[in-house]
Design an enzyme around this catalytic site. Structure first.
Site, PDB file in Angstrom:
ATOM      1  N   CYS A  79       1.064  -1.307   0.435  1.00 20.92           N
ATOM      2  CA  CYS A  79      -0.097  -0.245  -0.432  1.00 20.92           C
ATOM      3  C   CYS A  79       0.798   1.260   0.179  1.00 20.92           C
ATOM      4  CB  CYS A  79      -0.805   0.143   1.332  1.00 20.92           C
ATOM      5  SG  CYS A  79      -2.358  -1.859   1.467  1.00 20.92           S
TER       6      CYS A  79
ATOM      7  N   HIS B 193      -2.792   7.447   3.037  1.00 29.14           N
ATOM      8  CA  HIS B 193      -3.821   6.123   2.162  1.00 29.14           C
ATOM      9  C   HIS B 193      -4.505   5.650   3.218  1.00 29.14           C
ATOM     10  CE1 HIS B 193      -4.234   1.817   1.595  1.00 29.14           C
ATOM     11  NE2 HIS B 193      -3.687   1.653   2.362  1.00 29.14           N
TER      12      HIS B 193
ATOM     13  N   ASN C  30     -10.507   0.162   1.336  1.00 24.62           N
ATOM     14  CA  ASN C  30      -8.919   0.373   1.066  1.00 24.62           C
ATOM     15  C   ASN C  30      -8.531   0.078  -0.917  1.00 24.62           C
ATOM     16  OD1 ASN C  30      -6.082  -0.076   1.086  1.00 24.62           O
ATOM     17  ND2 ASN C  30      -6.023  -0.647   3.621  1.00 24.62           N
TER      18      ASN C  30
HETATM   19  O1  UT7 Z   1      -4.185  -1.661   3.996  1.00 23.98           O
HETATM   20  C1  UT7 Z   1      -3.083  -1.966   4.990  1.00 23.98           C
HETATM   21  C2  UT7 Z   1      -2.813  -1.116   6.240  1.00 23.98           C
HETATM   22  N1  UT7 Z   1      -3.907  -1.338   6.845  1.00 23.98           N
HETATM   23  C3  UT7 Z   1      -4.473  -2.128   7.683  1.00 23.98           C
HETATM   24  O2  UT7 Z   1      -4.652  -0.075   8.340  1.00 23.98           O
HETATM   25  C4  UT7 Z   1      -5.832  -2.409   8.409  1.00 23.98           C
HETATM   26  C5  UT7 Z   1      -5.591  -2.319   9.423  1.00 23.98           C
HETATM   27  N2  UT7 Z   1      -6.633  -3.255  10.763  1.00 23.98           N
HETATM   28  C6  UT7 Z   1      -7.958  -2.797  11.156  1.00 23.98           C
HETATM   29  O3  UT7 Z   1      -8.097  -1.619  10.156  1.00 23.98           O
HETATM   30  C7  UT7 Z   1      -8.542  -3.640  12.243  1.00 23.98           C
HETATM   31  O4  UT7 Z   1      -7.661  -4.447  12.350  1.00 23.98           O
HETATM   32  C8  UT7 Z   1     -10.078  -4.244  11.497  1.00 23.98           C
HETATM   33  C9  UT7 Z   1     -11.295  -3.384  10.371  1.00 23.98           C
HETATM   34  C10 UT7 Z   1      -9.344  -5.593   9.834  1.00 23.98           C
HETATM   35  C11 UT7 Z   1     -10.394  -5.260  12.325  1.00 23.98           C
HETATM   36  O5  UT7 Z   1     -11.167  -4.107  13.403  1.00 23.98           O
HETATM   37  P1  UT7 Z   1     -10.767  -4.338  14.567  1.00 23.98           P
HETATM   38  O6  UT7 Z   1     -11.900  -3.451  15.553  1.00 23.98           O
HETATM   39  O7  UT7 Z   1      -9.329  -4.220  15.130  1.00 23.98           O
HETATM   40  O8  UT7 Z   1     -11.595  -5.058  15.152  1.00 23.98           O
HETATM   41  P2  UT7 Z   1     -10.547  -7.332  15.364  1.00 23.98           P
HETATM   42  O9  UT7 Z   1     -10.520  -7.362  14.941  1.00 23.98           O
HETATM   43  O10 UT7 Z   1     -10.285  -6.650  17.588  1.00 23.98           O
HETATM   44  O11 UT7 Z   1     -12.385  -7.427  15.864  1.00 23.98           O
HETATM   45  C12 UT7 Z   1     -13.122  -7.526  17.130  1.00 23.98           C
HETATM   46  C13 UT7 Z   1     -14.790  -8.046  17.166  1.00 23.98           C
HETATM   47  C14 UT7 Z   1     -13.889  -9.758  16.910  1.00 23.98           C
HETATM   48  O12 UT7 Z   1     -14.558 -10.620  17.537  1.00 23.98           O
HETATM   49  P3  UT7 Z   1     -14.332 -11.062  18.879  1.00 23.98           P
HETATM   50  O13 UT7 Z   1     -13.240 -11.805  19.247  1.00 23.98           O
HETATM   51  O14 UT7 Z   1     -14.203  -9.147  19.917  1.00 23.98           O
HETATM   52  O15 UT7 Z   1     -15.815 -11.561  19.898  1.00 23.98           O
HETATM   53  C15 UT7 Z   1     -13.921 -10.138  15.174  1.00 23.98           C
HETATM   54  O16 UT7 Z   1     -14.069 -11.456  15.003  1.00 23.98           O
HETATM   55  O17 UT7 Z   1     -15.152  -8.366  15.608  1.00 23.98           O
HETATM   56  C16 UT7 Z   1     -15.067  -8.876  14.920  1.00 23.98           C
HETATM   57  N3  UT7 Z   1     -14.808  -9.129  13.421  1.00 23.98           N
HETATM   58  C17 UT7 Z   1     -16.093  -8.938  12.775  1.00 23.98           C
HETATM   59  N4  UT7 Z   1     -17.649  -8.999  13.407  1.00 23.98           N
HETATM   60  C18 UT7 Z   1     -18.279  -7.906  12.170  1.00 23.98           C
HETATM   61  C19 UT7 Z   1     -14.021  -9.377  12.310  1.00 23.98           C
HETATM   62  N5  UT7 Z   1     -14.383  -9.308  11.719  1.00 23.98           N
HETATM   63  C20 UT7 Z   1     -15.770  -8.861  10.806  1.00 23.98           C
HETATM   64  C21 UT7 Z   1     -16.596  -7.916  10.645  1.00 23.98           C
HETATM   65  N6  UT7 Z   1     -17.946  -8.720  11.433  1.00 23.98           N
HETATM   66  N7  UT7 Z   1     -16.261  -8.076   9.225  1.00 23.98           N
END
Ligand code: UT7
Length: 353
Positions: free
Chosen positions: A120, A262, A292
């Protein structure tokens, strides 16, 4: 170490053309909610994304890159470039590079053409590469395209990643010019940390883990990202890199008119803006409508802002990128007078402000 690579060259790349291109198919959050357990509310609140454009089956990265490149050349008032660079993580094939294919389809068969792979961060690395070629007298006019089709490498059932990524292409034309003139791009800060390779990767299909039908699981061919750790690293490195560029330029954050990072995740972008002490209205984001888009994200956000006439000649624009590698990079652009930029949506449809 941050901030080592800088300098004031005698010749700088000057922005003369800009355009974006998005495939016509749109996937909304509700479409994804019909595919796996997620909701529009979760995706909007965690990422700021409402929809993303995706390539049709058979539509490759070069198909998007050619359209963006053609439009950028029109915007620059020229049909030619002596160098074509494509920044991408999703090349048409692992061999050859995508840039020569794009150059050929644009009628630029004599041009030097190669890909830049910095995930990216690829567009900012591409700008720095163009700057170096121009400063060395190797290139006069560069067509730089950031293009990605993440839909071809993200597992459609991977709810963490399928909600984030979209497909698209954005392109700029850069000519050799004066570091002090409108459109000049400079004050680069680039960096990487390869010890964190595993945070963002496609494990198989390269020389480390060649693809064979028998011993490679399908999952290894898909994109993987450790979202939480990447989130933290993105905030840290986007902020530090943007600060380095400001320091190289002798500027304070409030002297920046537009911050175009980005488009990783709206929460990341807001955190970085806050860390930099930028007023929220100076953050430019189109992530709500495109997601993204990898190496395409910065030029697409620029094309969106230019089409809406939000960025004006004489304004100072700070670009900052972060991605797999890990890699990061920032630079400044003194915004020039450009030909009206058609909106990157299919058919050049006018955006609703
Ligand atoms: O381009 C390269 C750079 N990329 C980035 O910068 C992306 C960086 N990361 C992110 O943007 C975020 O980490 C994500 C959007 C990928 C995820 O968001 P988050 O707030 O970090 O969520 P998480 O992975 O901590 O998940 C929180 C909860 C989990 O459930 P539990 O374990 O708390 O019960 C996940 O299973 O949300 C759940 N979850 C979802 N729920 C509904 C993860 N994805 C989803 C989803 N819908 N799509």
């Amino acid at each position: 170490m941050y901030g080592r690579r800088t300098g004031t060259p005698a010749v700088a790349p000057v922005l003369t053309g800009l355009a974006g291109w998005l495939p016509s198919a749109v996937v909304t959050n509700d479409d994804l909610a019909a595919r796996f357990a997620t909701t529009d509310a979760w995706i909007r609140s965690r990422t700021g994304i409402a929809r993303r454009h995706v390539a049709k089956p058979g539509e490759a990265t070069s198909d998007l890159a050619v359209e963006a490149g053609r439009r950028a050349l029109v915007s620059a008032g020229t049909g030619s470039a002596d160098t074509v660079i494509v920044a991408t993580t999703t090349p048409d094939r692992s061999c050859p590079a995508t840039a020569p294919v794009v150059a050929g389809r644009l009628g630029l068969v004599e041009a030097a053409a190669f890909d830049v792979g910095a995930v990216c961060t690829g567009f900012v690395y591409g700008l720095a590469t163009a700057a170096g070629l121009i400063a060395a007298g190797v290139a006069e006019r560069v067509l730089l395209i950031g293009a990605d089709t993440y839909s071809t490498i993200v597992d459609p059932q991977d709810r963490a990643n399928a909600v984030i990524f979209g497909d698209g292409a954005g392109a700029v034309v850069l000519r050799a010019g004066d570091p002090g003139e409108p459109g000049a791009v400079g004050h680069f800060d680039l960096g990487s940390d390869g010890t964190q390779e595993e945070l963002i990767m496609v494990a198989a299909g390269g020389s480390r883990q060649p693809f064979t039908a028998t011993d490679t699981s399908r999952q290894d061919l898909h994109f993987s990202m450790r979202g939480k750790e990447v989130y933290r690293e993105a905030v840290t490195h986007l902020t530090a890199s943007a600060r380095n560029t400001l320091r190289h330029a002798g500027l304070k954050a409030d002297e920046i008119d537009h911050f175009v990072p980005h488009q990783a995740n709206l929460r990341i972008l807001r955190s970085v803006s806050d860390e930099l002490g930028l007023p929220p209205e100076r953050l430019r984001s189109n992530i709500e409508s495109v997601g993204n888009t990898g190496a395409a994200s910065i030029p697409l956000a620029l094309a969106d802002a230019a089409a809406r006439r939000i960025v004006q000649p004489g304004e100072r624009v700070l670009l900052s990128a972060f991605g797999g590698g890990l890699t990061w990079g920032s630079c400044l652009v003194d915004w020039p007078e450009l030909a009206p930029t058609p909106h990157p949506y299919e058919g050049g449809e006018e955006p609703t402000p």
